[in-house]
Design a protein around this motif. Structure first.
Motif, PDB file in Angstrom:
ATOM      1  N   UNK A 155      46.999  16.598  76.760  1.00 30.15           N
ATOM      2  CA  UNK A 155      45.669  16.570  75.966  1.00 30.15           C
ATOM      3  C   UNK A 155      44.865  17.712  76.636  1.00 30.15           C
ATOM      4  N   UNK A 156      43.813  18.335  75.728  1.00 28.96           N
ATOM      5  CA  UNK A 156      42.934  19.443  76.037  1.00 28.96           C
ATOM      6  C   UNK A 156      41.370  18.862  76.447  1.00 28.96           C
ATOM      7  N   UNK A 157      41.203  17.551  76.270  1.00 25.04           N
ATOM      8  CA  UNK A 157      40.010  16.909  76.705  1.00 25.04           C
ATOM      9  C   UNK A 157      40.442  15.576  77.274  1.00 25.04           C
ATOM     10  N   UNK A 158      39.752  15.316  78.591  1.00 19.08           N
ATOM     11  CA  UNK A 158      39.974  14.185  79.131  1.00 19.08           C
ATOM     12  C   UNK A 158      39.675  12.849  78.256  1.00 19.08           C
ATOM     13  N   UNK A 159      40.710  11.770  78.303  1.00 17.48           N
ATOM     14  CA  UNK A 159      40.247  10.540  77.527  1.00 17.48           C
ATOM     15  C   UNK A 159      39.126   9.873  78.072  1.00 17.48           C
ATOM     16  N   UNK A 160      38.623  10.267  79.307  1.00 14.30           N
ATOM     17  CA  UNK A 160      37.541   9.578  80.003  1.00 14.30           C
ATOM     18  C   UNK A 160      36.312  10.122  79.169  1.00 14.30           C
TER      19      UNK A 160
END
Length: 563
Positions: free
Chosen positions: A459-464
């Motif tokens: 992933x490139x953007x945190x799921x948070x």
């Protein structure tokens, strides 16, 4: 007020007259007989040649047709311009929208030197919206063909004539931007821009499409390409294996700036800069760097920064790098053991196809270790008769998280394809050919899974950031198989086909070479994947030849550069 459209076609009228004369001379000559004899048998009752005898448009016809089309377009006469194309309905709608929706006036079109049937041309115009105006310029190209029905020379209609980045169903529009702008930053807060990191251009567009409304910014006024499939891109996952990937809307010109919101990414500015520098030295190169322990993508770069992002969205046969997945399956099923005898003949036949090794090498009295390290194709093909058609697909999905269409990376990505196949195609899949399709992101992911034993979705953007759920694999690689697979990859990086590229990067290293044959290419695509500590990377150089010598140095360089 709508301003008068102009065109910079010096001598266009003279060109048109000359082109008409050229066409008449061509027609009277009957298309150019090799023997100089009568062409009477090739003429219609009216004395004109049949349209199939006219051949491709002459240079004069190319000049006159392109001049007439560009002149009408510049004047704002969409109907007249469209009439000089092979799809008047589509062309008229697009050219009318050029002024109505994109608000482009004072249009000037200047043709360059034709190359056969292709005519490049430059465009300059003024984009306006609610009292704000800015100049807009770009280059495009058209092609003149002979109409299938009438035989007349016409412009082959395609959206890229209007703008080179337009695809079927896309449109140009000037208005308050659909999404507020964003300021993307790396893992340490460094701003990421397309100017400094060209490979991130489509990534930044995708981030804006997905997170613009959530990042707290305010939209400005822009001239942009609105994608037909932008809604699909917003979902953040592309699963098609064709070239028609979902793309985000693209800003072409900012009329009034909006206020950007900040989006944090997993990218490392250091790793990205290193990757950009390395692919820039090569042709058709793509590379990804990620952390096996987390799945965080640290860098993704392509030598071709326009068009598809091959590093994240490419769909290519991965060749022998995919033997990592195949080997894990053979190890789990007891069909191979790291130091057990394993055949590696010159040839192996299955499903009516005869497979061979590169340069037809063989390993007599070899083991699976020696076969894997030398990237022996027949060592894998020989096991096909012991497998079910869906065994490889299940292994890829259940252990490596590939090909399920459920990755949520934060931007549009392709998560691989390993379809169920039979006979020779199933056997070919074992060596990364057949219907298997991957990109550097997928290949870096599966060597990371081999190193750790657990799939962690890249992933490139945190799921948070948006509370999305990352994809998972139903099970881990069995401990015994994982230990053997990791040892095989380490051995390949120190003593096998990957050793030359990985020299000096030890001690915690592993790697695999690959090459994939592609119909119509003189040289195969070169692949290489490796890890060094908590960094994993994969690269492809299309038409690069052997992976160890083409993609290998690229992967070694980005691993050496660190994050």
């Amino acid at each position: 007020m709508r301003k008068e459209a102009k065109i910079a076609l010096i001598g266009a009228a003279v060109v048109a007259v000359a082109a008409g004369a050229g066409f008449t001379a061509y027609a009277l000559a009957g298309g150019g007989s090799e023997n100089g004899g009568s062409q009477g048998s090739d003429r219609t009752a009216a004395g004109e040649p049949k349209k199939e005898e006219l051949g491709p448009p002459s240079a004069a016809e190319v000049r006159s047709t392109s001049a007439e089309f560009l002149t009408a377009w510049a004047k704002g006469d969409a109907a007249a311009a469209a009439a000089r194309t092979d799809d008047a309905k589509a062309a008229r709608a697009a050219l009318a929208s050029y002024r109505k929706d994109a608000h482009l006036t004072e249009v000037k079109l200047e043709p360059g030197k034709a190359s056969g049937r292709k005519v490049p041309f430059s465009v300059s115009a003024v984009a306006s919206y609610e009292g704000t105006s800015k100049p807009f310029a770009y280059e495009s190209e058209l092609t003149v063909v002979r109409d299938e029905k009438s035989g007349e020379p016409v412009v082959r209609w395609q959206p890229s004539v209007v703008h080179p980045e337009l695809r079927e169903g896309d449109s140009l529009r000037a208005d308050e931007a659909g999404k507020p702008p964003i300021k993307a930053v790396d893992r340490d807060g460094t701003e990421l821009t397309a100017q400094k990191y060209p490979s991130l251009g489509t990534v930044l567009d995708s981030l804006r499409e997905k997170y613009g409304d959530k990042a707290g910014g305010e939209p400005g006024v822009e001239l942009r390409i609105v994608r037909k499939d932008s809604e699909a891109a917003e979902k953040g996952a592309g699963t098609s294996d064709s070239d028609e990937k979902a793309l985000p809307d693209k800003t072409l010109l900012t009329l009034t700036k909006g206020t950007p919101g900040t989006v944090e990414t997993t990218i490392s500015a250091k790793a990205q800069a290193n990757a950009e520098a390395e692919v820039a030295k090569r042709q058709r190169a793509s590379v990804v760097v990620l952390k096996p322990s987390t799945g965080e993508v640290l860098a993704a770069a392509n030598s071709n920064t326009s068009g598809m992002n091959v590093a994240l969205q490419g769909s290519l046969a991965p060749g022998s790098t995919f033997k990592i997945v195949s080997a894990s399956m053979l190890l789990e099923k007891g069909l191979a053991g790291i130091d057990k005898p394993h055949p590696c003949p010159k040839y192996e036949t299955y499903g009516g196809w005869r497979f061979q090794n590169v340069e037809k090498f063989e390993i007599k009295n070899g083991t699976f270790r020696s076969s894997f390290a030398a990237s022996c194709n027949t060592a894998f093909i020989s096991q096909a008769k012991k497998l079910k058609d869906n065994d490889l697909t299940k292994q890829a999905q259940e252990v490596f998280g590939l090909g399920k269409g459920d990755w949520t990376s934060g931007v549009s990505t392709f998560d691989g394809a390993v379809p169920v196949q039979s006979d020779a195609q199933m056997a070919a899949s074992l060596i990364g050919q057949g219907g298997v399709r991957m990109n550097p992101l997928n290949v870096a992911s599966f060597i990371a899974t081999a190193k750790t034993g657990t799939f962690r979705q890249p992933y490139l953007v945190s799921p948070d950031v948006d509370d999305r759920t990352l994809a998972t694999a139903p099970r881990k690689l069995k401990p015994s198989a994982q230990a053997q697979l990791k040892e095989l990859l380490t051995y390949t990086a120190t003593s096998g086909s990957a050793a030359e590229a990985m020299s000096g990067l030890g001690p915690d290293i592993g790697g695999k070479t690959g090459s994939a044959e592609v119909d119509g290419q003189k040289k195969p695509n070169g692949w290489f994947t490796a890890w060094r500590g908590d960094l994993a990377s994969a690269a492809v150089i299309q038409e690069g030849g052997r992976g160890g010598s083409s993609a290998g140095p690229l992967v070694a360089a980005v691993l050496r550069g660190g994050a």
